[in-house]
Write a protein that holds these residues in place. Structure first.
Motif, PDB file in Angstrom:
ATOM      1  N   TYR A 130     -50.586 -15.481  -7.058  1.00 58.36           N
ATOM      2  CA  TYR A 130     -51.548 -14.388  -7.089  1.00 58.36           C
ATOM      3  C   TYR A 130     -52.391 -14.434  -5.814  1.00 58.36           C
ATOM      4  CZ  TYR A 130     -50.393 -13.350 -11.923  1.00 58.36           C
ATOM      5  OH  TYR A 130     -49.731 -12.991 -13.077  1.00 58.36           O
ATOM      6  N   ASN A 131     -52.430 -13.303  -5.080  1.00 57.68           N
ATOM      7  CA  ASN A 131     -53.202 -13.257  -3.843  1.00 57.68           C
ATOM      8  C   ASN A 131     -54.655 -12.892  -4.126  1.00 57.68           C
ATOM      9  OD1 ASN A 131     -53.232 -10.494  -4.292  1.00 57.68           O
ATOM     10  ND2 ASN A 131     -51.727 -10.020  -2.698  1.00 57.68           N
ATOM     11  N   ALA A 132     -55.434 -12.684  -3.053  1.00 59.55           N
ATOM     12  CA  ALA A 132     -56.865 -12.396  -3.191  1.00 59.55           C
ATOM     13  C   ALA A 132     -57.129 -11.097  -3.932  1.00 59.55           C
ATOM     14  CB  ALA A 132     -57.519 -12.365  -1.814  1.00 59.55           C
ATOM     15  N   ASP A 133     -56.159 -10.182  -3.940  1.00 60.70           N
ATOM     16  CA  ASP A 133     -56.304  -8.919  -4.681  1.00 60.70           C
ATOM     17  C   ASP A 133     -55.806  -9.035  -6.117  1.00 60.70           C
ATOM     18  OD1 ASP A 133     -57.318  -7.606  -2.416  1.00 60.70           O
ATOM     19  OD2 ASP A 133     -55.280  -7.257  -1.661  1.00 60.70           O
ATOM     20  N   VAL A 183     -58.560 -17.262  -8.382  1.00 63.63           N
ATOM     21  CA  VAL A 183     -58.661 -15.862  -7.960  1.00 63.63           C
ATOM     22  C   VAL A 183     -59.504 -15.122  -8.998  1.00 63.63           C
ATOM     23  CG1 VAL A 183     -57.425 -13.724  -7.447  1.00 63.63           C
ATOM     24  CG2 VAL A 183     -56.403 -15.919  -6.814  1.00 63.63           C
ATOM     25  N   ASP A 184     -60.629 -14.531  -8.547  1.00 64.98           N
ATOM     26  CA  ASP A 184     -61.525 -13.781  -9.437  1.00 64.98           C
ATOM     27  C   ASP A 184     -61.947 -14.596 -10.653  1.00 64.98           C
ATOM     28  OD1 ASP A 184     -61.440 -11.585  -7.769  1.00 64.98           O
ATOM     29  OD2 ASP A 184     -59.798 -10.626  -8.871  1.00 64.98           O
ATOM     30  N   GLY A 185     -62.247 -15.858 -10.427  1.00 68.72           N
ATOM     31  CA  GLY A 185     -62.743 -16.712 -11.495  1.00 68.72           C
ATOM     32  C   GLY A 185     -61.682 -17.274 -12.425  1.00 68.72           C
ATOM     33  N   TYR A 186     -60.406 -16.933 -12.190  1.00 73.83           N
ATOM     34  CA  TYR A 186     -59.336 -17.437 -13.051  1.00 73.83           C
ATOM     35  C   TYR A 186     -58.512 -18.454 -12.271  1.00 73.83           C
ATOM     36  CZ  TYR A 186     -55.661 -17.546 -16.548  1.00 73.83           C
ATOM     37  OH  TYR A 186     -54.774 -17.960 -17.506  1.00 73.83           O
ATOM     38  N   ARG A 187     -58.253 -19.598 -12.903  1.00 72.13           N
ATOM     39  CA  ARG A 187     -57.523 -20.675 -12.236  1.00 72.13           C
ATOM     40  C   ARG A 187     -56.032 -20.581 -12.536  1.00 72.13           C
ATOM     41  NH1 ARG A 187     -60.766 -23.797  -9.692  1.00 72.13           N
ATOM     42  NH2 ARG A 187     -59.098 -25.271  -9.217  1.00 72.13           N
ATOM     43  N   TYR A 188     -55.242 -20.691 -11.464  1.00 69.53           N
ATOM     44  CA  TYR A 188     -53.780 -20.628 -11.581  1.00 69.53           C
ATOM     45  C   TYR A 188     -53.167 -21.970 -11.174  1.00 69.53           C
ATOM     46  CZ  TYR A 188     -54.354 -15.537 -11.811  1.00 69.53           C
ATOM     47  OH  TYR A 188     -54.711 -14.260 -12.167  1.00 69.53           O
ATOM     48  N   ASN A 189     -51.900 -22.094 -11.480  1.00 64.47           N
ATOM     49  CA  ASN A 189     -51.121 -23.283 -11.080  1.00 64.47           C
ATOM     50  C   ASN A 189     -51.702 -24.567 -11.682  1.00 64.47           C
ATOM     51  OD1 ASN A 189     -48.698 -23.610  -9.675  1.00 64.47           O
ATOM     52  ND2 ASN A 189     -49.695 -24.524  -7.908  1.00 64.47           N
ATOM     53  N   THR A 190     -52.169 -24.457 -12.921  1.00 62.91           N
ATOM     54  CA  THR A 190     -52.849 -25.584 -13.557  1.00 62.91           C
ATOM     55  C   THR A 190     -51.888 -26.568 -14.224  1.00 62.91           C
ATOM     56  OG1 THR A 190     -53.124 -24.273 -15.579  1.00 62.91           O
ATOM     57  CG2 THR A 190     -54.936 -24.225 -13.977  1.00 62.91           C
ATOM     58  N   GLY A 191     -50.623 -26.212 -14.352  1.00 64.46           N
ATOM     59  CA  GLY A 191     -49.663 -27.127 -14.965  1.00 64.46           C
ATOM     60  C   GLY A 191     -49.431 -28.355 -14.109  1.00 64.46           C
ATOM     61  N   LYS A 192     -48.968 -29.408 -14.744  1.00 61.34           N
ATOM     62  CA  LYS A 192     -48.648 -30.649 -14.024  1.00 61.34           C
ATOM     63  C   LYS A 192     -47.133 -30.795 -14.009  1.00 61.34           C
ATOM     64  CE  LYS A 192     -53.005 -32.876 -15.197  1.00 61.34           C
ATOM     65  NZ  LYS A 192     -53.559 -32.639 -13.855  1.00 61.34           N
ATOM     66  N   ASN A 193     -46.536 -30.437 -12.870  1.00 60.77           N
ATOM     67  CA  ASN A 193     -45.081 -30.465 -12.728  1.00 60.77           C
ATOM     68  C   ASN A 193     -44.664 -31.429 -11.621  1.00 60.77           C
ATOM     69  OD1 ASN A 193     -44.419 -28.354 -14.694  1.00 60.77           O
ATOM     70  ND2 ASN A 193     -45.470 -27.001 -13.267  1.00 60.77           N
ATOM     71  N   GLN A 194     -43.647 -32.227 -11.909  1.00 59.20           N
ATOM     72  CA  GLN A 194     -43.139 -33.190 -10.933  1.00 59.20           C
ATOM     73  C   GLN A 194     -41.796 -32.703 -10.382  1.00 59.20           C
ATOM     74  OE1 GLN A 194     -43.580 -34.367 -14.349  1.00 59.20           O
ATOM     75  NE2 GLN A 194     -45.771 -34.509 -13.911  1.00 59.20           N
ATOM     76  N   SER A 195     -41.569 -33.027  -9.127  1.00 56.89           N
ATOM     77  CA  SER A 195     -40.318 -32.649  -8.483  1.00 56.89           C
ATOM     78  C   SER A 195     -39.267 -33.724  -8.746  1.00 56.89           C
ATOM     79  CB  SER A 195     -40.513 -32.471  -6.975  1.00 56.89           C
ATOM     80  OG  SER A 195     -39.306 -32.048  -6.367  1.00 56.89           O
ATOM     81  N   ASN A 196     -38.224 -33.350  -9.501  1.00 59.99           N
ATOM     82  CA  ASN A 196     -37.111 -34.254  -9.799  1.00 59.99           C
ATOM     83  C   ASN A 196     -35.858 -33.730  -9.109  1.00 59.99           C
ATOM     84  OD1 ASN A 196     -38.836 -35.584 -11.719  1.00 59.99           O
ATOM     85  ND2 ASN A 196     -38.346 -33.965 -13.188  1.00 59.99           N
TER      86      ASN A 196
END
Length: 206
Positions: A130-133, A183-196
């Motif tokens: 999600y971008n700034a807009d 973005v606009d007070g909402y947090r994204y990408n909050t999951g905890k994912n590991q690269s396997n």
């Protein structure tokens, strides 16, 4: 005096045993089947599938005592995942410079088991965000993934007498690759994912 002689004998034995193996330099390349394990996006909905790509780089094998050796590598490794959620999709591409530092044990001549840490520096990332807009767009996503990563690798290799070798390895992610953003007070990408990543390689060493 006896202790000094004993220590000297042990040191000479260790040195001559280490020298019985060969110091090798080589190159390798192969297939990556990568995925992001851990939390799924959007509250656990959707699925994180595997992404097929490649790795390429070089290595050195440093003989230690007996059947043991140390194998540091320097690799370019393309990882990430394919994600689906209804009509949406996100082919996440995470490109790393990886530095595996593996301990090797020779089971029989040519066949070795290997394990050790695999460090990584993120050099490129592409995906949806999600971008700034507050629009869901695709592009350079390096800012929403952490620049450093660590995995633990385990696998096996077989080297032919003429120098060609083949290896299989699985690298399990130890750290979350996600970097939260707002973005606009909402947090994204909050999951905890590991690269396997599962790797099949072929190479040559001399």
């Amino acid at each position: 005096m006896k202790k000094i002689l004993l220590l000297t004998a042990v040191a000479l034995f260790a040195f001559t045993t280490a020298q019985s193996q060969e110091f090798r330099i080589g190159a390798k390349a192969g297939l990556n089947v990568a995925s992001l394990g851990g939390d799924s996006y959007y509250g656990g909905l959707g699925s994180l599938g595997s992404r097929t790509s490649f790795h390429i780089g070089g290595l050195v094998e440093i003989p230690l005592m007996g059947k043991f050796a140390l194998q540091p590598e320097l690799l370019y490794s393309s990882e990430g995942s394919d994600w689906s959620f209804g009509t949406l999709g996100d082919n996440t591409k995470l490109d790393y410079i990886r530095v595996p530092v593996l301990a090797k044990f020779y089971i029989i001549e040519g066949l070795s088991a290997e394990a050790g840490p695999v460090f990584g520096v993120l050099i490129n990332a592409e995906g949806n965000y999600y971008n700034a807009d507050d629009d869901f767009v695709r592009g350079d996503a390096k800012d929403i993934y952490k620049s450093f990563d660590a995995q633990f690798g385990i696998g096996a290799s077989y080297r032919l007498n003429m120098g060609f070798f083949f290896s299989i390895r699985y690298n399990k992610g130890l750290l979350s690759v996600n970097e939260e953003y707002e973005v606009d007070g909402y947090r994204y990408n909050t999951g905890k994912n590991q690269s396997n990543v599962f790797q099949l390689s072929a190479g040559y060493s001399f």
